[in-house]
Design a protein around this motif. Structure first.
Motif, PDB file in Angstrom:
ATOM      1  N   ILE A 143       0.866  12.136   8.197  1.00  0.00           N
ATOM      2  CA  ILE A 143       1.230  12.859   7.233  1.00  0.00           C
ATOM      3  C   ILE A 143       0.279  12.161   6.110  1.00  0.00           C
ATOM      4  O   ILE A 143      -0.047  12.965   5.261  1.00  0.00           O
ATOM      5  N   PHE A 144       0.529  10.817   6.052  1.00  0.00           N
ATOM      6  CA  PHE A 144      -0.441  10.228   4.862  1.00  0.00           C
ATOM      7  C   PHE A 144      -1.634  10.565   4.938  1.00  0.00           C
ATOM      8  O   PHE A 144      -2.339  11.177   4.004  1.00  0.00           O
TER       9      PHE A 144
ATOM     10  N   VAL B   2       1.791  12.917  -0.890  1.00  0.00           N
ATOM     11  CA  VAL B   2       2.489  11.754  -0.410  1.00  0.00           C
ATOM     12  C   VAL B   2       2.565  11.006  -1.556  1.00  0.00           C
ATOM     13  O   VAL B   2       3.655  10.389  -2.109  1.00  0.00           O
ATOM     14  N   ARG B   3       1.651  10.874  -2.201  1.00  0.00           N
ATOM     15  CA  ARG B   3       1.662   9.861  -3.452  1.00  0.00           C
ATOM     16  C   ARG B   3       2.398  10.169  -4.489  1.00  0.00           C
ATOM     17  O   ARG B   3       2.920   9.752  -5.298  1.00  0.00           O
ATOM     18  N   SER B   4       2.460  11.752  -4.707  1.00  0.00           N
ATOM     19  CA  SER B   4       3.108  12.466  -5.690  1.00  0.00           C
ATOM     20  C   SER B   4       4.603  11.933  -5.306  1.00  0.00           C
ATOM     21  O   SER B   4       5.367  12.005  -6.231  1.00  0.00           O
TER      22      SER B   4
ATOM     23  N   LYS C  42       7.552   2.893   5.302  1.00  0.00           N
ATOM     24  CA  LYS C  42       9.088   2.468   4.874  1.00  0.00           C
ATOM     25  C   LYS C  42      10.015   3.452   4.669  1.00  0.00           C
ATOM     26  O   LYS C  42      11.275   3.664   4.881  1.00  0.00           O
ATOM     27  N   LEU C  43       9.755   4.432   3.591  1.00  0.00           N
ATOM     28  CA  LEU C  43      10.701   5.666   3.277  1.00  0.00           C
ATOM     29  C   LEU C  43      10.785   6.324   4.423  1.00  0.00           C
ATOM     30  O   LEU C  43      12.024   7.024   4.255  1.00  0.00           O
TER      31      LEU C  43
ATOM     32  N   THR D 248       0.908  -1.192  -0.047  1.00  0.00           N
ATOM     33  CA  THR D 248       0.154   0.069   0.029  1.00  0.00           C
ATOM     34  C   THR D 248       0.810   1.383   0.081  1.00  0.00           C
ATOM     35  O   THR D 248       2.179   1.044   0.343  1.00  0.00           O
ATOM     36  N   GLY D 249       0.085   2.211  -0.540  1.00  0.00           N
ATOM     37  CA  GLY D 249       1.034   3.675  -0.540  1.00  0.00           C
ATOM     38  C   GLY D 249       1.296   4.177   0.927  1.00  0.00           C
ATOM     39  O   GLY D 249       2.105   4.526   1.358  1.00  0.00           O
ATOM     40  N   ARG D 250       0.395   3.913   1.894  1.00  0.00           N
ATOM     41  CA  ARG D 250       0.600   4.096   3.251  1.00  0.00           C
ATOM     42  C   ARG D 250       1.963   3.407   3.699  1.00  0.00           C
ATOM     43  O   ARG D 250       2.859   4.037   4.583  1.00  0.00           O
TER      44      ARG D 250
END
Length: 237
Positions: free
Chosen positions: A224-225, A232-234, A109-110, A102-104
């Motif tokens: 933040i997400f 964030v997705r950007s 992880k980032l 998932t994006g979250r």
């Protein structure tokens, strides 16, 4: 005749003392020059470490979250490190690639990996800064010993009794003197100790280990997400 001989021998002894003084002084000056080169290298290391903090800060999206990060890392106000929060992220240090379903999860992880790399760099910088402090202490110790080993008052008295032509001939402290320089010989002879803060290398941050920051970083990334998912997705593209 005997008085002339004593006077001549006394002068030779004093000149030999000054020769020794100048030789020892040059060794101290070389040590100080080395210390300043070492400080320049340490400042460069601080700059590279600061880029990792700027990269982490760029993931905060907003100034509000950057303040949260600053509080989390306990950055001193007005410090070199707090200035890195508002710096422009340079992609020259490389993007971090992570994978998650998932994006979250990917953003989480980032954020964790960004902090981990900052912590690693800060540990390396801390070691470099410690070496600089030890070198500064050693140089100051040598300066103190140098000042103690020579009777500057006697040297000053001897130099002030020479005329300018004699001083130039002896090449004392580099040669040609003005009247003002003669009157300020005491300032020229004195070597100031080096204060560590004048080397402009910022003290390292005492960052917690990544494992100790896990929950707090996860909570920060999830918030933040949740608030800025589009931005964030950007970043994650």
């Amino acid at each position: 005749m005997q008085d002339d001989l004593v006077t001549c021998l006394t002068r030779q002894v004093k000149e030999e003392v000054i020769d020794n003084y100048l030789r020892e002084r040059r060794m101290i000056e070389l040590q100080v020059e080395h210390l300043h080169r070492m400080a320049a290298e340490t400042r460069n290391w601080a700059a590279e470490t600061g880029k990792r903090l700027t990269r982490l800060s760029s993931l905060m999206i907003t100034s509000e979250m950057r303040v949260r990060l600053s509080d989390l890392l306990r950055l001193p106000n007005g410090s070199f490190w707090s200035a890195c929060l508002n710096g422009r992220f340079s992609k020259s240090i490389g993007l971090i690639r992570v994978r998650a379903i998932t994006g979250r999860g990917k953003f989480r992880k980032l954020l964790h990996e960004s902090y981990s790399r900052l912590h690693h760099r800060m540990k390396e910088y801390s070691a470099a800064y410690k070496d600089l402090v030890l070198e500064c202490d050693a140089v100051n110790h040598n300066i103190a010993s140098f000042q103690k080993n020579f009777d500057l008052l006697s040297i000053l008295c001897f130099l002030r009794n020479l005329d300018i032509q004699e001083l130039e001939k002896m090449k004392i402290l580099g040669g040609n003197f003005t009247a003002t320089e003669i009157s300020e010989l005491d300032k020229n002879l004195y070597i100031k100790p080096v204060a560590i803060d004048t080397l402009n290398a910022p003290p390292p941050l005492d960052l917690p280990e990544s494992t100790r920051m896990g929950e707090r970083l996860t909570g920060l990334s999830d918030e933040i997400f949740r608030k800025h998912e589009k931005e964030v997705r950007s970043i994650l593209r």
